[in-house]
Design a protein around this motif. Structure first.
Motif, PDB file in Angstrom:
ATOM      1  N   ARG A 145       0.840  -1.211   0.000  1.00  0.00           N
ATOM      2  CA  ARG A 145       0.000   0.000   0.000  1.00  0.00           C
ATOM      3  C   ARG A 145       0.869   1.253   0.000  1.00  0.00           C
ATOM      4  O   ARG A 145       0.654   2.183  -0.783  1.00  0.00           O
ATOM      5  N   THR A 150      -1.229  -0.922  -5.610  1.00  0.00           N
ATOM      6  CA  THR A 150      -2.579  -1.054  -5.065  1.00  0.00           C
ATOM      7  C   THR A 150      -3.167  -2.444  -5.242  1.00  0.00           C
ATOM      8  O   THR A 150      -3.688  -3.035  -4.287  1.00  0.00           O
ATOM      9  N   LEU A 177      -8.520   1.009  -0.742  1.00  0.00           N
ATOM     10  CA  LEU A 177      -7.753   0.570  -1.915  1.00  0.00           C
ATOM     11  C   LEU A 177      -8.665   0.381  -3.128  1.00  0.00           C
ATOM     12  O   LEU A 177      -8.311   0.764  -4.249  1.00  0.00           O
ATOM     13  N   THR A 180      -9.406   3.669  -4.566  1.00  0.00           N
ATOM     14  CA  THR A 180      -8.297   4.153  -5.392  1.00  0.00           C
ATOM     15  C   THR A 180      -8.401   3.629  -6.819  1.00  0.00           C
ATOM     16  O   THR A 180      -8.084   4.340  -7.781  1.00  0.00           O
TER      17      THR A 180
END
Length: 200
Positions: A145, A150, A177, A180
């Motif tokens: 991370r 990712t 995550l 993202t």
């Protein structure tokens, strides 16, 4: 054997401290073990480690107190081949164990800022033999991370979920995550899991 003799054993990865009555740590008594991972029991160990320099590595050892997984000092050889002890927290470059841990603790123990891949590879190898795969996969997930890898971080945290995460915050990490990556459905799924497991 005494701690000052630790470099005479080239094969053992983990030594257990059996007597630490001497005020000079180099005269503590240690014994080799067959352990391949830092155990989760209560104990004091010296673990084979490496210090990661920009263009090289230094073989060394660090002490680990379990179950807290705390490191206090580093054992090295000086330029004359003498065993010396240095403070772990004042090292200019990262010092990381060469074996993964079945014992929960701060993931930064494995995070070499100079070369993160070294710690990642150590954890991936440890994951294959770990009893507590959730612990090793979480150490791995947090480093990935922080390195903005990712999808790999998601894969690691999903292993933790499979084996029982250490806390509800793993679900929160997964939600963030997935956010993202723009995967809103997965983000919402893991935000719900976070709340359902005590998060707020």
């Amino acid at each position: 054997m005494n701690l000052k003799e630790i470099f005479s054993d080239l094969t053992t990865q983990i030594f257990k401290v059996t007597n630490e009555d001497n005020n000079n740590e180099l005269f503590w008594t240690i014994k080799p073990t067959n352990l391949k991972l830092i155990p989760e029991d209560e104990g004091h160990y010296f673990i084979k480690a490496i210090q990661t320099l920009p263009n090289s590595r230094i073989d060394c050892f660090i002490n680990i107190s379990t179950p807290e997984r705390i490191a206090d000092f580093v054992i090295k050889l000086d330029s004359n081949g003498q065993t010396i002890l240095e403070d772990f927290n004042y090292q200019e470059n990262s010092v990381i164990p060469t074996v993964a841990s079945d014992c929960y603790g701060d993931y930064e123990l494995y995070y070499s800022k100079e070369n993160p891949q070294i710690g990642i590879d150590i954890l991936k190898s440890g994951l294959e033999i770990a009893k507590n795969k959730n612990i090793v996969s979480e150490d791995l997930g947090y480093i990935l991370r922080d390195e903005n890898r990712t999808q790999e971080a998601i894969d690691a945290f999903l292993i933790s979920e499979q084996f029982g995460p250490s806390s509800e915050y793993i679900f929160l990490e997964l939600g963030q995550l997935f956010e993202t990556l723009g995967q809103t459905d997965k983000q919402l799924e893991y935000e719900k899991k976070y709340k359902d497991n005590g998060g707020f």
